[in-house]
Design a protein around this motif. Sequence first.
Motif, PDB file in Angstrom:
ATOM      1  N   ASN A  29      18.258   0.001 -55.744  1.00  0.00           N
ATOM      2  CA  ASN A  29      17.279   1.065 -55.493  1.00  0.00           C
ATOM      3  C   ASN A  29      16.350   1.210 -56.699  1.00  0.00           C
ATOM      4  OD1 ASN A  29      18.137   1.803 -52.941  1.00  0.00           O
ATOM      5  ND2 ASN A  29      19.674   3.219 -53.704  1.00  0.00           N
ATOM      6  N   PHE A  30      15.279   1.898 -56.488  1.00  0.00           N
ATOM      7  CA  PHE A  30      14.286   2.111 -57.552  1.00  0.00           C
ATOM      8  C   PHE A  30      13.635   3.472 -57.307  1.00  0.00           C
ATOM      9  CE2 PHE A  30      10.542   1.758 -54.900  1.00  0.00           C
ATOM     10  CZ  PHE A  30      11.043   1.078 -53.794  1.00  0.00           C
ATOM     11  N   LEU A  31      12.791   3.869 -58.244  1.00  0.00           N
ATOM     12  CA  LEU A  31      12.080   5.155 -58.103  1.00  0.00           C
ATOM     13  C   LEU A  31      10.604   4.950 -58.335  1.00  0.00           C
ATOM     14  CD1 LEU A  31      14.339   7.454 -60.240  1.00  0.00           C
ATOM     15  CD2 LEU A  31      14.079   7.505 -57.763  1.00  0.00           C
ATOM     16  N   ASN A  32       9.824   5.848 -57.811  1.00  0.00           N
ATOM     17  CA  ASN A  32       8.399   5.851 -58.123  1.00  0.00           C
ATOM     18  C   ASN A  32       8.222   6.545 -59.480  1.00  0.00           C
ATOM     19  OD1 ASN A  32       5.679   6.425 -58.313  1.00  0.00           O
ATOM     20  ND2 ASN A  32       5.443   6.709 -56.111  1.00  0.00           N
ATOM     21  N   PRO A  33       7.776   5.808 -60.514  1.00  0.00           N
ATOM     22  CA  PRO A  33       7.686   6.414 -61.859  1.00  0.00           C
ATOM     23  C   PRO A  33       6.669   7.559 -61.946  1.00  0.00           C
ATOM     24  CG  PRO A  33       6.802   4.179 -61.867  1.00  0.00           C
ATOM     25  CD  PRO A  33       7.374   4.397 -60.501  1.00  0.00           C
ATOM     26  N   MET A  47      17.696   5.842 -74.315  1.00  0.00           N
ATOM     27  CA  MET A  47      18.264   4.649 -73.647  1.00  0.00           C
ATOM     28  C   MET A  47      18.252   4.810 -72.131  1.00  0.00           C
ATOM     29  SD  MET A  47      21.386   3.192 -75.968  1.00  0.00           S
ATOM     30  CE  MET A  47      22.117   4.714 -76.533  1.00  0.00           C
ATOM     31  N   ALA A  48      18.475   6.042 -71.679  1.00  0.00           N
ATOM     32  CA  ALA A  48      18.509   6.285 -70.233  1.00  0.00           C
ATOM     33  C   ALA A  48      17.143   5.982 -69.614  1.00  0.00           C
ATOM     34  CB  ALA A  48      18.914   7.737 -69.960  1.00  0.00           C
ATOM     35  N   ALA A  49      16.083   6.483 -70.244  1.00  0.00           N
ATOM     36  CA  ALA A  49      14.735   6.282 -69.692  1.00  0.00           C
ATOM     37  C   ALA A  49      14.363   4.799 -69.716  1.00  0.00           C
ATOM     38  CB  ALA A  49      13.733   7.109 -70.489  1.00  0.00           C
ATOM     39  N   LYS A  50      14.742   4.119 -70.803  1.00  0.00           N
ATOM     40  CA  LYS A  50      14.419   2.687 -70.934  1.00  0.00           C
ATOM     41  C   LYS A  50      15.184   1.873 -69.876  1.00  0.00           C
ATOM     42  CE  LYS A  50      14.232  -0.631 -74.776  1.00  0.00           C
ATOM     43  NZ  LYS A  50      15.230  -1.628 -74.536  1.00  0.00           N
ATOM     44  N   ALA A  78      16.361   2.867 -67.039  1.00  0.00           N
ATOM     45  CA  ALA A  78      15.871   3.167 -65.675  1.00  0.00           C
ATOM     46  C   ALA A  78      14.627   2.341 -65.366  1.00  0.00           C
ATOM     47  CB  ALA A  78      15.577   4.660 -65.544  1.00  0.00           C
ATOM     48  N   VAL A  79      13.731   2.287 -66.316  1.00  0.00           N
ATOM     49  CA  VAL A  79      12.457   1.617 -66.048  1.00  0.00           C
ATOM     50  C   VAL A  79      12.610   0.089 -66.106  1.00  0.00           C
ATOM     51  CG1 VAL A  79      11.226   1.393 -68.276  1.00  0.00           C
ATOM     52  CG2 VAL A  79      10.058   2.320 -66.287  1.00  0.00           C
ATOM     53  N   ASN A 100      13.095  -1.322 -61.969  1.00  0.00           N
ATOM     54  CA  ASN A 100      11.637  -1.287 -61.993  1.00  0.00           C
ATOM     55  C   ASN A 100      11.046  -1.407 -60.577  1.00  0.00           C
ATOM     56  OD1 ASN A 100       8.962  -2.952 -62.139  1.00  0.00           O
ATOM     57  ND2 ASN A 100       9.195  -1.871 -64.084  1.00  0.00           N
ATOM     58  N   MET A 101      10.213  -0.444 -60.236  1.00  0.00           N
ATOM     59  CA  MET A 101       9.684  -0.395 -58.874  1.00  0.00           C
ATOM     60  C   MET A 101       8.950  -1.697 -58.496  1.00  0.00           C
ATOM     61  SD  MET A 101       7.380   2.431 -56.933  1.00  0.00           S
ATOM     62  CE  MET A 101       5.813   2.229 -57.683  1.00  0.00           C
ATOM     63  N   ASP A 102       8.041  -2.170 -59.358  1.00  0.00           N
ATOM     64  CA  ASP A 102       7.250  -3.356 -58.990  1.00  0.00           C
ATOM     65  C   ASP A 102       8.150  -4.562 -58.764  1.00  0.00           C
ATOM     66  OD1 ASP A 102       4.949  -1.952 -59.037  1.00  0.00           O
ATOM     67  OD2 ASP A 102       4.422  -2.486 -61.105  1.00  0.00           O
ATOM     68  N   ALA A 103       9.112  -4.747 -59.680  1.00  0.00           N
ATOM     69  CA  ALA A 103       9.992  -5.922 -59.571  1.00  0.00           C
ATOM     70  C   ALA A 103      10.809  -5.852 -58.277  1.00  0.00           C
ATOM     71  CB  ALA A 103      10.914  -5.986 -60.779  1.00  0.00           C
ATOM     72  N   ILE A 104      11.295  -4.669 -57.950  1.00  0.00           N
ATOM     73  CA  ILE A 104      12.172  -4.564 -56.776  1.00  0.00           C
ATOM     74  C   ILE A 104      11.368  -4.685 -55.478  1.00  0.00           C
ATOM     75  CG2 ILE A 104      13.788  -3.001 -55.574  1.00  0.00           C
ATOM     76  CD1 ILE A 104      14.811  -2.277 -58.456  1.00  0.00           C
ATOM     77  N   VAL A 105      10.158  -4.138 -55.481  1.00  0.00           N
ATOM     78  CA  VAL A 105       9.302  -4.294 -54.293  1.00  0.00           C
ATOM     79  C   VAL A 105       8.998  -5.786 -54.077  1.00  0.00           C
ATOM     80  CG1 VAL A 105       6.982  -3.839 -53.401  1.00  0.00           C
ATOM     81  CG2 VAL A 105       8.354  -1.962 -54.314  1.00  0.00           C
ATOM     82  N   HIS A 106       8.786  -6.528 -55.165  1.00  0.00           N
ATOM     83  CA  HIS A 106       8.559  -7.976 -55.032  1.00  0.00           C
ATOM     84  C   HIS A 106       9.791  -8.678 -54.473  1.00  0.00           C
ATOM     85  CE1 HIS A 106       4.772  -7.656 -57.295  1.00  0.00           C
ATOM     86  NE2 HIS A 106       4.492  -8.743 -56.626  1.00  0.00           N
TER      87      HIS A 106
END
Length: 385
Positions: A174-178, A347-350, A352-353, A357-363
Amino acid sequence: MKIAILNYHRMGGSGIVAYEIGRAMAEKMGHMIHFVGLEPPFRLGTQYSDRIKFHKVWLKDYPVFNYPPYTLALASQLSELIVKCNIDLIHSHYALPHAVAALLARDISGHDVKCVTTLHGTDITVVGAHPAMKNITCHALKKCDAVTAVSNYLRKETEDIFGIPEGKIQTIYNFLNPDFFNPGLEKRDQLNPKNDFICLHISNLRKVKRPLDVIRIFHGLSVRPPRTLKLWILGEGPMQSEMMNLAATLGIEEQVEFMGIRTNIGPIIASANLLIMPSMEESFGLSALEAMACGVPVLAAHAGGLPEVVKDGQTGFLFPTGDVRAAVERGLQLIQNPNLLNAMREMAAKHAVETFNMDAIVHQYNRLYESVLTGKRKGAQPSST
Ligand code: GMT
């Protein structure tokens, strides 16, 4: 591509993920997206695009039916959509009932539309594995052109329960919209005017989330705090009154706030200091990712796919499911050590992104769509953190 996306669009994490996949496929990949369901995705109204359409499934009520037959109505209306809009591919979220409806619609339409299914958890581990539903779930998994699971844990569980050979199911995280979840979101100071230490829990307060453990853990944490602790509960559900009673019994009801269901939760999460997630089962744990993406460390049970999302000792702490004492011990380490807390926030924010990563997972999803459409799909590699 012309893609139909089937989902319970208002349903928690799976609803968010299904919508964000569709939105990104329309905006970034130029595909035409048809969301099909009982209700539109809740973010659709705020992010309109002419490449996105919503088709409501109409139910026919009739006294002979105990319940309106949603799956049949969906299959029937979807078969019409396949023909009318020349749909290339159906992406179903949840094996039951959506993958079954997609396969039936394909048969009715007579078109060679491809069927991709994403498994989110309880459709497999609870409903699908039940003897009442096992055969139809297994049939759907085998007949779909591709199946994805939101964690390696869920992929392996599905392979074991249904005897699916390795390679048929691919893990796509899963991913999130940043735009909605990031550490830069403006904090809601008015919610926390005294700058208390905010513990947060987000769920639908069902038994599987162990919501009473949330209260017990918070009680343990609030014994020797460096500053006043508050507990915010985002979401509503069947165990709310039991949680309230327990909080009253433990004498902490003044510190616990039930916030109900909110739409824009990013700024609320960003205003918190620690997410508590003691679930007994969680195929992924999207709330853990939402928290980390906002720079909030997570105190989570070592259950299901959570260890693939939360890096123990780096983006939060894991504890054995049901072990309140262990959870409190680890939580206190964080609360009493601001340097550790700050390091974990970063570290958590890094993590997560970078990992989700939304772009990578959408690809990844787009490559999967292309491979099923060109008939090139041979097998899949598991993801790893
Ligand atoms: O379990 C829920 O509360 C809702 C459900 C859903 O449909 O969103 O959650 C499942 O799917 C999410 C999105 O993939 C995952 O993050 C959750 O871990 C999963 N829930 C369970 O496995 C219990």
